[in-house]
Scaffold this motif. Structure first.
Motif, PDB file in Angstrom:
ATOM      1  N   LEU A  41       0.831  -1.203   0.000  1.00 13.43           N
ATOM      2  CA  LEU A  41       0.000   0.000   0.000  1.00 13.43           C
ATOM      3  C   LEU A  41       0.874   1.265   0.000  1.00 13.43           C
ATOM      4  N   ILE A  42       1.904   1.256   0.832  1.00 15.36           N
ATOM      5  CA  ILE A  42       2.793   2.423   0.937  1.00 15.36           C
ATOM      6  C   ILE A  42       3.452   2.731  -0.403  1.00 15.36           C
ATOM      7  N   TYR A  43       4.010   1.715  -1.049  1.00 13.85           N
ATOM      8  CA  TYR A  43       4.696   1.957  -2.317  1.00 13.85           C
ATOM      9  C   TYR A  43       3.714   2.368  -3.411  1.00 13.85           C
ATOM     10  N   ARG A  44       2.495   1.815  -3.377  1.00 15.20           N
ATOM     11  CA  ARG A  44       1.473   2.240  -4.340  1.00 15.20           C
ATOM     12  C   ARG A  44       1.181   3.729  -4.181  1.00 15.20           C
ATOM     13  N   CYS A  45       1.046   4.179  -2.955  1.00 15.42           N
ATOM     14  CA  CYS A  45       0.724   5.584  -2.708  1.00 15.42           C
ATOM     15  C   CYS A  45       1.895   6.506  -3.043  1.00 15.42           C
ATOM     16  N   LEU A  46       3.105   6.053  -2.785  1.00 13.81           N
ATOM     17  CA  LEU A  46       4.273   6.911  -3.012  1.00 13.81           C
ATOM     18  C   LEU A  46       4.636   7.049  -4.489  1.00 13.81           C
ATOM     19  N   ASP A  47       3.888   6.377  -5.360  1.00 11.25           N
ATOM     20  CA  ASP A  47       4.049   6.592  -6.792  1.00 11.25           C
ATOM     21  C   ASP A  47       3.450   7.923  -7.224  1.00 11.25           C
ATOM     22  N   PHE A  48       2.680   8.546  -6.323  1.00  7.65           N
ATOM     23  CA  PHE A  48       1.981   9.782  -6.653  1.00  7.65           C
ATOM     24  C   PHE A  48       2.346  10.882  -5.644  1.00  7.65           C
ATOM     25  N   PRO A  49       2.284  12.148  -6.059  1.00  6.82           N
ATOM     26  CA  PRO A  49       2.733  13.249  -5.192  1.00  6.82           C
ATOM     27  C   PRO A  49       1.642  13.814  -4.294  1.00  6.82           C
ATOM     28  N   PHE A  50       0.960  12.911  -3.553  1.00  9.17           N
ATOM     29  CA  PHE A  50      -0.173  13.379  -2.756  1.00  9.17           C
ATOM     30  C   PHE A  50      -0.158  12.906  -1.298  1.00  9.17           C
ATOM     31  N   SER A  51       0.870  12.208  -0.874  1.00  2.60           N
ATOM     32  CA  SER A  51       0.914  11.694   0.492  1.00  2.60           C
ATOM     33  C   SER A  51       1.723  12.627   1.392  1.00  2.60           C
ATOM     34  N   THR A  52       1.409  12.596   2.672  1.00  2.00           N
ATOM     35  CA  THR A  52       2.013  13.521   3.635  1.00  2.00           C
ATOM     36  C   THR A  52       2.575  12.775   4.839  1.00  2.00           C
ATOM     37  N   VAL A  53       3.750  13.198   5.280  1.00  2.00           N
ATOM     38  CA  VAL A  53       4.243  12.777   6.590  1.00  2.00           C
ATOM     39  C   VAL A  53       4.386  14.017   7.458  1.00  2.00           C
TER      40      VAL A  53
END
Length: 226
Positions: A50-62
């Motif tokens: 799930l993490i790697y799927r999301c990090l393919d796009f510029p929309f996640s936040t830490v």
């Protein structure tokens, strides 16, 4: 005086730290995993994919402390109507997965399987809000609300032609958060409907949530970051 936190775009190099955060902070609190007594070793590969799927796009936040320690995260992916099936949004069980794990992932997938028939016909791409988590000690500080749009820049939203944001919410806190922020519930799967092979209810949460909800908000209803 409250500690000053850093909100930044999550990058692929953050993946190991995000995974560690989720195993330590998100997993023990997630109501369905807790109720189903899912083993941490069984959920880890699901989280990692799930993490790697999301990090393919510029929309996640830490959200981090000055030291770099992650104290909250929001993971978003992109899902397009013209995908041939739900694969871009689905969660896959390992071959040796336990019955409870299979039931859990099947419920998550069922929640969004008919999204495109429920969605307005003019929306062809959505931001899929997959994980939102704030660790203990940092709750009730408005972090979850701020993360909602922290990296939803107008340029990126336009570049990906995003028409809305969807989210499956399992916890009462997240359901309340999204409702307060204008999300509409399109579908709900009652936890009372999740049964084992003997017909017994196996999903009884302890946080007040009664079902898994599929929520959506049109992109024009967000205040985007310029």
């Amino acid at each position: 005086m409250q500690e000053k936190l850093i909100y930044r775009l999550a990058e692929r190099s953050d993946a190991p730290s995000i995974l560690e955060y989720m195993l330590v902070h998100f997993f023990p609190e997630e109501p369905c995993s807790k109720a189903l007594k899912i083993d941490i070793a069984e959920i880890e590969p699901i989280y990692e994919a799930l993490i790697y799927r999301c990090l393919d796009f510029p929309f996640s936040t830490v959200v981090t402390r000055q030291s770099g320690e992650i104290v909250a995260c929001l993971l978003n992916s992109i899902w397009r109507r013209d995908d041939q099936d739900c694969e871009a949004a689905d969660y896959d069980a390992e071959e040796e997965a336990t019955e409870n794990m299979v039931k859990f992932l099947k419920m998550l997938n069922q929640c969004h399987e008919d999204f495109w028939t429920l969605a307005p016909p003019d929306i062809h791409v959505v931001l899929h809000r997959e994980i939102s988590s704030v660790s203990d000690g940092y709750k009730r500080r408005g972090i979850a609300t701020k993360m909602l749009t922290a990296n939803m820049t107008r340029d990126n939203i336009d570049a990906y032609n995003v028409g809305g944001v969807i989210s499956e919410t399992s916890s009462f806190a997240n359901q309340v958060l999204l409702e307060k922020n204008g999300f509409k519930c399109l579908k709900e799967i009652p936890y009372s409907s999740i049964l084992d092979s003997q017909g017994n209810q196996i999903l009884k949460t302890d946080d007040g949530s009664e079902g898994l909800r599929l929520n959506m908000k049109r992109i024009e209803h967000f205040k985007l970051v310029d």
